[in-house]
Design a protein around this motif. Sequence first.
Motif, PDB file in Angstrom:
ATOM      1  N   ARG A   1      -2.453   8.477 -10.764  1.00 51.11           N
ATOM      2  CA  ARG A   1      -2.760   8.018 -12.128  1.00 51.11           C
ATOM      3  C   ARG A   1      -1.831   6.904 -12.592  1.00 51.11           C
ATOM      4  NH1 ARG A   1      -3.663  13.525 -12.695  1.00 51.11           N
ATOM      5  NH2 ARG A   1      -1.601  13.962 -13.557  1.00 51.11           N
ATOM      6  N   HIS A   2      -0.617   6.883 -12.098  1.00 51.98           N
ATOM      7  CA  HIS A   2       0.367   5.927 -12.616  1.00 51.98           C
ATOM      8  C   HIS A   2       0.745   4.829 -11.629  1.00 51.98           C
ATOM      9  CE1 HIS A   2       1.079   8.172 -16.323  1.00 51.98           C
ATOM     10  NE2 HIS A   2       0.996   9.273 -15.596  1.00 51.98           N
ATOM     11  N   ALA A   3       0.210   4.873 -10.421  1.00 50.72           N
ATOM     12  CA  ALA A   3       0.557   3.860  -9.425  1.00 50.72           C
ATOM     13  C   ALA A   3       0.065   2.485  -9.862  1.00 50.72           C
ATOM     14  CB  ALA A   3      -0.044   4.233  -8.074  1.00 50.72           C
ATOM     15  N   ALA A   4       0.908   1.482  -9.660  1.00 50.69           N
ATOM     16  CA  ALA A   4       0.567   0.131 -10.101  1.00 50.69           C
ATOM     17  C   ALA A   4      -0.193  -0.659  -9.038  1.00 50.69           C
ATOM     18  CB  ALA A   4       1.844  -0.621 -10.486  1.00 50.69           C
ATOM     19  N   GLY A   5      -0.032  -0.308  -7.773  1.00 50.45           N
ATOM     20  CA  GLY A   5      -0.676  -1.062  -6.712  1.00 50.45           C
ATOM     21  C   GLY A   5      -1.743  -0.270  -5.985  1.00 50.45           C
ATOM     22  N   ARG A   6      -2.082  -0.718  -4.772  1.00 50.99           N
ATOM     23  CA  ARG A   6      -3.108  -0.045  -3.981  1.00 50.99           C
ATOM     24  C   ARG A   6      -2.550   1.247  -3.395  1.00 50.99           C
ATOM     25  NH1 ARG A   6      -7.417  -2.717  -1.964  1.00 50.99           N
ATOM     26  NH2 ARG A   6      -7.120  -1.929   0.154  1.00 50.99           N
TER      27      ARG A   6
ATOM     28  N   GLY B   1      -0.357   0.393   8.110  1.00 52.12           N
ATOM     29  CA  GLY B   1      -0.810  -0.511   7.054  1.00 52.12           C
ATOM     30  C   GLY B   1      -0.204  -0.217   5.699  1.00 52.12           C
ATOM     31  N   CYS B   2       0.514   0.904   5.587  1.00 51.87           N
ATOM     32  CA  CYS B   2       1.168   1.241   4.320  1.00 51.87           C
ATOM     33  C   CYS B   2       2.614   0.738   4.338  1.00 51.87           C
ATOM     34  CB  CYS B   2       1.150   2.751   4.102  1.00 51.87           C
ATOM     35  SG  CYS B   2      -0.510   3.422   3.818  1.00 51.87           S
ATOM     36  N   THR B   3       3.167   0.570   3.150  1.00 52.71           N
ATOM     37  CA  THR B   3       4.544   0.099   3.027  1.00 52.71           C
ATOM     38  C   THR B   3       5.466   1.126   2.394  1.00 52.71           C
ATOM     39  OG1 THR B   3       3.877  -0.980   0.958  1.00 52.71           O
ATOM     40  CG2 THR B   3       3.955  -2.350   2.941  1.00 52.71           C
ATOM     41  N   GLU B   4       4.921   2.052   1.607  1.00 49.87           N
ATOM     42  CA  GLU B   4       5.696   3.132   0.992  1.00 49.87           C
ATOM     43  C   GLU B   4       4.942   4.440   1.168  1.00 49.87           C
ATOM     44  OE1 GLU B   4       6.459  -0.679  -1.043  1.00 49.87           O
ATOM     45  OE2 GLU B   4       4.706   0.605  -1.332  1.00 49.87           O
ATOM     46  N   ILE B   5       5.681   5.544   1.040  1.00 48.80           N
ATOM     47  CA  ILE B   5       5.050   6.862   1.139  1.00 48.80           C
ATOM     48  C   ILE B   5       5.622   7.797   0.085  1.00 48.80           C
ATOM     49  CG2 ILE B   5       6.708   7.567   2.917  1.00 48.80           C
ATOM     50  CD1 ILE B   5       4.510   9.396   4.075  1.00 48.80           C
ATOM     51  N   PHE B   6       4.732   8.564  -0.535  1.00 49.31           N
ATOM     52  CA  PHE B   6       5.120   9.635  -1.450  1.00 49.31           C
ATOM     53  C   PHE B   6       5.001  10.941  -0.689  1.00 49.31           C
ATOM     54  CE2 PHE B   6       3.900  13.016  -4.415  1.00 49.31           C
ATOM     55  CZ  PHE B   6       4.965  12.975  -5.305  1.00 49.31           C
ATOM     56  N   VAL B   7       6.120  11.636  -0.516  1.00 51.84           N
ATOM     57  CA  VAL B   7       6.188  12.857   0.281  1.00 51.84           C
ATOM     58  C   VAL B   7       6.460  14.047  -0.619  1.00 51.84           C
ATOM     59  CG1 VAL B   7       7.477  14.056   2.096  1.00 51.84           C
ATOM     60  CG2 VAL B   7       7.033  11.611   2.300  1.00 51.84           C
ATOM     61  N   MET B   8       5.771  15.156  -0.354  1.00 49.66           N
ATOM     62  CA  MET B   8       6.031  16.394  -1.068  1.00 49.66           C
ATOM     63  C   MET B   8       5.883  17.552  -0.085  1.00 49.66           C
ATOM     64  SD  MET B   8       2.699  17.546  -1.211  1.00 49.66           S
ATOM     65  CE  MET B   8       2.679  18.787  -2.476  1.00 49.66           C
ATOM     66  N   ARG B   9       6.360  18.716  -0.500  1.00 49.33           N
ATOM     67  CA  ARG B   9       6.331  19.888   0.384  1.00 49.33           C
ATOM     68  C   ARG B   9       5.117  20.753   0.090  1.00 49.33           C
ATOM     69  NH1 ARG B   9       7.394  25.212   0.679  1.00 49.33           N
ATOM     70  NH2 ARG B   9       7.641  25.287  -1.584  1.00 49.33           N
TER      71      ARG B   9
ATOM     72  N   MET C   1       0.849  -1.188   0.000  1.00 47.71           N
ATOM     73  CA  MET C   1       0.000   0.000   0.000  1.00 47.71           C
ATOM     74  C   MET C   1       0.890   1.246   0.000  1.00 47.71           C
ATOM     75  SD  MET C   1      -3.257   1.225   0.323  1.00 47.71           S
ATOM     76  CE  MET C   1      -4.300   0.147   1.298  1.00 47.71           C
ATOM     77  N   LEU C   2       0.679   2.112  -0.961  1.00 50.05           N
ATOM     78  CA  LEU C   2       1.404   3.369  -1.075  1.00 50.05           C
ATOM     79  C   LEU C   2       0.567   4.489  -0.473  1.00 50.05           C
ATOM     80  CD1 LEU C   2       3.616   5.274  -2.279  1.00 50.05           C
ATOM     81  CD2 LEU C   2       2.245   5.277  -4.394  1.00 50.05           C
ATOM     82  N   PHE C   3       1.150   5.264   0.454  1.00 47.73           N
ATOM     83  CA  PHE C   3       0.487   6.451   0.976  1.00 47.73           C
ATOM     84  C   PHE C   3       0.928   7.655   0.164  1.00 47.73           C
ATOM     85  CE2 PHE C   3       0.156  10.229   3.594  1.00 47.73           C
ATOM     86  CZ  PHE C   3      -1.150  10.141   4.051  1.00 47.73           C
ATOM     87  N   VAL C   4      -0.032   8.451  -0.313  1.00 47.35           N
ATOM     88  CA  VAL C   4       0.276   9.598  -1.158  1.00 47.35           C
ATOM     89  C   VAL C   4      -0.157  10.887  -0.473  1.00 47.35           C
ATOM     90  CG1 VAL C   4      -0.153  10.735  -3.373  1.00 47.35           C
ATOM     91  CG2 VAL C   4       0.083   8.249  -3.271  1.00 47.35           C
ATOM     92  N   MET C   5       0.822  11.719  -0.139  1.00 45.24           N
ATOM     93  CA  MET C   5       0.524  13.067   0.345  1.00 45.24           C
ATOM     94  C   MET C   5      -0.015  13.918  -0.802  1.00 45.24           C
ATOM     95  SD  MET C   5       3.674  14.389   2.754  1.00 45.24           S
ATOM     96  CE  MET C   5       3.013  16.074   2.734  1.00 45.24           C
ATOM     97  N   GLY C   6      -0.873  14.889  -0.465  1.00 41.44           N
ATOM     98  CA  GLY C   6      -1.351  15.824  -1.476  1.00 41.44           C
ATOM     99  C   GLY C   6      -2.016  15.132  -2.646  1.00 41.44           C
ATOM    100  N   ALA C   7      -2.843  14.148  -2.355  1.00 40.99           N
ATOM    101  CA  ALA C   7      -3.388  13.288  -3.405  1.00 40.99           C
ATOM    102  C   ALA C   7      -4.284  14.019  -4.397  1.00 40.99           C
ATOM    103  CB  ALA C   7      -4.154  12.127  -2.780  1.00 40.99           C
ATOM    104  N   THR C   8      -4.811  15.175  -4.021  1.00 35.40           N
ATOM    105  CA  THR C   8      -5.663  15.921  -4.955  1.00 35.40           C
ATOM    106  C   THR C   8      -4.883  17.028  -5.668  1.00 35.40           C
ATOM    107  OG1 THR C   8      -6.389  17.371  -3.140  1.00 35.40           O
ATOM    108  CG2 THR C   8      -7.765  15.447  -3.640  1.00 35.40           C
ATOM    109  N   GLY C   9      -3.596  17.126  -5.409  1.00 40.34           N
ATOM    110  CA  GLY C   9      -2.772  18.131  -6.062  1.00 40.34           C
ATOM    111  C   GLY C   9      -2.155  17.628  -7.345  1.00 40.34           C
ATOM    112  N   ARG C  10      -1.294  18.451  -7.944  1.00 37.53           N
ATOM    113  CA  ARG C  10      -0.700  18.102  -9.233  1.00 37.53           C
ATOM    114  C   ARG C  10       0.183  16.867  -9.146  1.00 37.53           C
ATOM    115  NH1 ARG C  10       1.842  23.803 -10.748  1.00 37.53           N
ATOM    116  NH2 ARG C  10       2.355  23.600  -8.554  1.00 37.53           N
TER     117      ARG C  10
ATOM    118  N   GLY D   1      -9.307   6.898  -8.008  1.00 41.06           N
ATOM    119  CA  GLY D   1      -8.052   6.204  -8.253  1.00 41.06           C
ATOM    120  C   GLY D   1      -7.395   5.659  -7.002  1.00 41.06           C
ATOM    121  N   ALA D   2      -7.912   6.017  -5.824  1.00 48.82           N
ATOM    122  CA  ALA D   2      -7.336   5.547  -4.564  1.00 48.82           C
ATOM    123  C   ALA D   2      -8.237   4.483  -3.946  1.00 48.82           C
ATOM    124  CB  ALA D   2      -7.159   6.702  -3.590  1.00 48.82           C
TER     125      ALA D   2
END
Length: 277
Positions: free
Chosen positions: A17-22, A56-64, A1-10, A35-36
């Motif tokens: 849009r391009h994530a292969a997993g959950r 429950g997540c295994t990876e995280i996408f972090v942005m400022r 499971m990938l956690f995505v910060m700012g999921a509604t941003g650019r 998409g989530a």
Amino acid sequence: MLFVMGATGRMGGAVLRHAAGRVRAGTRSGAPVDGAAEAVRFDLDDPDGFTAALTGCTEIFVMRPPTTTSRAPFERLMTAAREAGLRHVVCASVYGADTSRVLPHRHMEAAVRASSLPHTFLRPADFMQNLADRHGVSIRKDGEIAVPAGRGRSAFLDADDIGRACAAVLAAPGEHDGRGYDLTGPEALTFGEVAEVMTRLLGRRVCYRPTSVPGFVLREVRHGRPASLALVMAALYTVQRLGRAAPVRPDLERLTGHAPSSLADYLARERAAFAPP
């Protein structure tokens, strides 16, 4: 499971849009996101919610977030990520953050680097989308781009390519640990040249007007932009004016196997965003 910060941003949206997993989407509201698989409330300024968001997540996408300029919030986030057992941090920063003392992104990178978690830095050039998001009103109304970038060049990047790069990194566990990638478009342009391309492809005249840093910041604040964000924007344009913005780099194509989108590609897709009122 990938956690995505700012999921509604650019950037977050491109990752979705391009994530292969959950994917678990983190947003200020916690409302469902297309998409989530899951959506949770997440606010970088509210560390009490970090554990619940990341468990429950295994990876995280972090942005400022645009108004965050200090290291402390990212240190707290990395502590929570480590405690939640995350295995990889993909950190979307900005070109030059690893060497600049001006860009606030360096604080985020420092916190991620100090976390001891496996991590990868994606350092994009100036986004093409900024033309619509930050300058769209003046382009549509006055046919003008006014920024303090002088004649400096930058290899403007389509933000959608961030999603492709993130997906490529996550598809090869371990291969990209501790590495940083400079992500750029296919050509380095001045804002004058950007205006020329827009004029040609949009069928209406767009001009570039170089401004001073104080004049730019004052204008942005008068138009409702937070002062902290206006100052960060001015810093980024100053980097470009000084000739230190992103030249063309091969990292994106090497990561994804695909050439980066051009400004012409972006304008063809988003032409309606620049239509006069």
